[in-house]
Design a protein around this motif. Structure first.
Motif, PDB file in Angstrom:
ATOM      1  N   LEU A  20       1.039  -1.058   0.115  1.00  9.96           N
ATOM      2  CA  LEU A  20       0.220  -0.429  -0.269  1.00  9.96           C
ATOM      3  C   LEU A  20       0.888   1.215   0.085  1.00  9.96           C
ATOM      4  N   TYR A  21       2.314   1.644   1.036  1.00 14.13           N
ATOM      5  CA  TYR A  21       2.998   2.496   1.339  1.00 14.13           C
ATOM      6  C   TYR A  21       3.089   3.112   0.207  1.00 14.13           C
ATOM      7  N   PHE A  22       4.516   1.561  -0.617  1.00 17.23           N
ATOM      8  CA  PHE A  22       5.247   2.065  -1.588  1.00 17.23           C
ATOM      9  C   PHE A  22       4.558   2.236  -3.172  1.00 17.23           C
ATOM     10  N   PRO A  23       3.061   1.285  -3.510  1.00 15.02           N
ATOM     11  CA  PRO A  23       2.286   1.504  -4.693  1.00 15.02           C
ATOM     12  C   PRO A  23       1.870   3.221  -4.833  1.00 15.02           C
ATOM     13  N   LEU A  24       1.350   3.464  -2.931  1.00 14.89           N
ATOM     14  CA  LEU A  24       0.775   5.569  -3.352  1.00 14.89           C
ATOM     15  C   LEU A  24       2.161   6.395  -3.707  1.00 14.89           C
ATOM     16  N   GLY A  25       3.480   5.945  -3.554  1.00 14.44           N
ATOM     17  CA  GLY A  25       4.425   6.918  -4.125  1.00 14.44           C
ATOM     18  C   GLY A  25       5.278   6.758  -2.699  1.00 14.44           C
TER      19      GLY A  25
ATOM     20  N   GLY B 264       8.235  13.995  -2.115  1.00 22.96           N
ATOM     21  CA  GLY B 264       7.647  14.905  -1.464  1.00 22.96           C
ATOM     22  C   GLY B 264       6.987  14.562  -0.460  1.00 22.96           C
ATOM     23  N   GLU B 265       7.672  15.685   0.044  1.00 24.36           N
ATOM     24  CA  GLU B 265       7.404  15.222   2.117  1.00 24.36           C
ATOM     25  C   GLU B 265       6.096  15.592   2.250  1.00 24.36           C
ATOM     26  N   ALA B 266       5.133  15.998   1.571  1.00 23.83           N
ATOM     27  CA  ALA B 266       3.627  16.775   1.800  1.00 23.83           C
ATOM     28  C   ALA B 266       3.012  14.860   1.612  1.00 23.83           C
ATOM     29  N   ARG B 267       3.276  14.573   0.662  1.00 30.27           N
ATOM     30  CA  ARG B 267       2.953  13.296   0.118  1.00 30.27           C
ATOM     31  C   ARG B 267       3.540  11.992   0.594  1.00 30.27           C
ATOM     32  N   THR B 268       4.213  12.252   1.306  1.00 32.51           N
ATOM     33  CA  THR B 268       4.674  11.250   2.467  1.00 32.51           C
ATOM     34  C   THR B 268       3.957  11.142   3.910  1.00 32.51           C
TER      35      THR B 268
END
Length: 507
Positions: free
Chosen positions: A331-336, A341-345
């Motif tokens: 889930l986490y890796f497929p989401l990026g 970037g920090e906000a997306r993380t």
């Protein structure tokens, strides 16, 4: 069928193990014995749902073949003929890389469509059995709030272990899609899904982590039996002597009207459940890992002393590690992940733990618990982790445990109102109960023992250079003797008291 029930301990377990030892000379025969035993084990508790699992297994196998048969850019065409037909893991050298922004060809799109079909099919099972009633209940409340006629709330029984089964099956499909593993033989895939030690409540095992063991199907030896049965006994002791006693204390207080409780009772309820869920779930994991070891299989660990954690990030590296690993990889890796970037993380971290809360149960309190943990993981990234690192480890551990205990109170509460009332009382040392709860002394003693075990784990970190494996071998006879006595006492308690199912059976 529970691992510590007489039916399993004195009939099913010994019968399967003897068949495995004396009639499992060939690999195929050992696999057949384990598969048949696993299907019987699950069918005993879920005689209807077992056929649903069979149907979904057939769908997975079909979808996996379609994914592998579609032209793709992940697995080199020249090496298709060298795939491990039995479902073995492919080495990283067999993969081509493709730029993330490269256009998909028709083969890629076909593979993606087949994967989507398999994932949606599995999630449909989970949503129907686990969330239909919850969704209908909320829709009914919404319609009535608009003065519209309500709807009938369906009563659908939640099959044991459905969440764990679905997650593992999705893992297999995604691994085939990524080229991590080749399509499995139907027999071995069925064994992977139904393998009874981990079937009901994990650990969540990725197919590529155990495929090789299923292919080799090595015969267990005496060392496997001793190590496995010792681990199994430890799990039974944790569950029956500690977790079930703590459960009685937690249930006694959580069943009361919060308005009649005080500061002491609120904290007692929170601490009872905090220790209960740890010893209950880690106890099941010990039993699962031990049983698998007795048959010659090595399952990955699921807990690593989570209550010694010095931050929420550290806590989730130690608690239910198989779920955390699943969320990270699928889930986490497929989401990026942290690549956009920090906000997306921060958003990815938060959404992952929101999903974890939803996975844990069909109630808004579980959703809130996921949001709560996700928020603290984000705060760790922003500034909290740096602040905690400046503190002595023991103080960082205390701060972390306060955050964890507040979360467990929300997790255990039956409603937001109950959770809010208990948390408010926990913040008011002057609050006294209008109707004090008479907590039996044995519950308090067991809670103190549980606390002492967790403190001992914390203290053990000061001896990082000490070789605990050698010490365990040196004192194996004494420790196994003491464990055997506790095991017998646990069984006696289990036979005398009503059975309490594992907490995670509901998930």
């Amino acid at each position: 069928m529970l691992f510590y029930e007489p039916l399993f301990l004195f009939l099913f377990g010994p019968a399967v193990y003897l068949l495995y030892l004396f009639f499992g000379a060939a690999k195929a025969r050992r696999a057949l014995i384990l598969l048949c035993a696993s299907v019987i084990f699950y069918g005993w508790s879920e005689p209807v749902f077992v056929f649903v699992v069979f149907g979904s297994v057939a769908l997975d196998l079909y979808v996996a073949r379609k994914i592998a048969a579609s032209p793709d850019s992940l697995i080199l065409r020249s090496e298709r003929s060298s795939r491990l037909e039995g479902g073995g893991r492919l080495s990283p050298s067999r993969f081509e890389t493709r730029p993330s922004d490269a256009p998909q060809d028709e083969g890629d799109k076909a593979r993606a469509r087949w994967l989507a079909l398999g994932v949606v099919g599995n999630l449909a099972i989970l949503i129907y059995y686990k969330y239909t009633g919850f969704l209908a209940l909320n829709l009914d409340a919404f319609l009535k709030a608009l003065t519209l006629p309500g709807i009938n709330i369906p009563q659908i029984a939640l099959p044991i272990g459905v969440s764990f089964i679905v997650f593992e099956k999705i893992t297999y499909l995604v691994d085939v899609y990524r080229g991590v593993t080749a399509p499995a033989r139907p027999f071995l895939y069925g064994l992977y899904v139904f393998f009874f030690p981990k079937l009901l409540a994990g650990p969540i095992i990725k197919y590529h982590d155990i495929a090789r063991q299923f292919e080799e199907m090595r015969h267990a030896d005496m060392a496997d039996f001793v190590a496995g049965f010792s681990r199994f006994m430890l799990g039974v002791v944790k569950k029956l002597l500690l977790a079930d006693t703590l459960a009685s204390g937690a249930d006694m207080i959580f069943a009361r009207d919060p308005s009649t409780l005080g500061f002491t009772e609120a904290w007692a309820a929170a601490m009872f459940f905090t220790f209960q869920i740890y010893f209950d779930f880690s106890g099941y994991s010990d039993m699962a890992i031990g049983l698998a070891r007795m048959f010659g299989f090595r399952l990955l660990e699921n807990f690593n002393m989570p209550y010694v954690a010095t931050s929420i990030t550290d806590f989730w590296r130690r608690w239910h590690m198989s779920l955390t690993s699943w969320i990270r990889e699928y889930l986490y890796f497929p989401l990026g992940g942290n690549q956009r970037g920090e906000a997306r993380t921060y958003f990815n971290l938060w959404i992952c733990f929101l999903a974890s809360g939803v996975w844990h149960g069909a109630a808004w309190t579980y959703v809130a618990w996921g949001v709560y943990n996700g928020a603290f993981l984000v705060l760790d990234r922003l500034f909290l982790l740096r602040r905690l690192e400046r503190l002595p480890d023991w103080l960082a551990n205390v701060v972390t445990m306060i955050v964890v205990i507040v979360g467990w109170t929300l997790f255990r509460a039956t409603s937001f109102a109950q959770a809010g009332a208990l948390l408010a009382l926990m913040a008011q040392p002057w609050a006294t109960a209008s109707a004090p709860v008479a907590i039996p002394e044995e519950y308090v003693v067991v809670a103190l023992i549980a606390a002492a075990i967790c403190v001992a784990q914390r203290v053990s970190l000061f001896f990082e250079g000490f070789d605990w494996a050698i010490a365990a071998q040196r004192f194996a006879l004494a420790s196994n003797g003491a464990l055997s006595i506790l095991f017998i006492a646990a069984l006696a308690k289990g036979l005398a008291d009503p059975f309490k199912p594992f907490i995670y059976f509901r998930f």
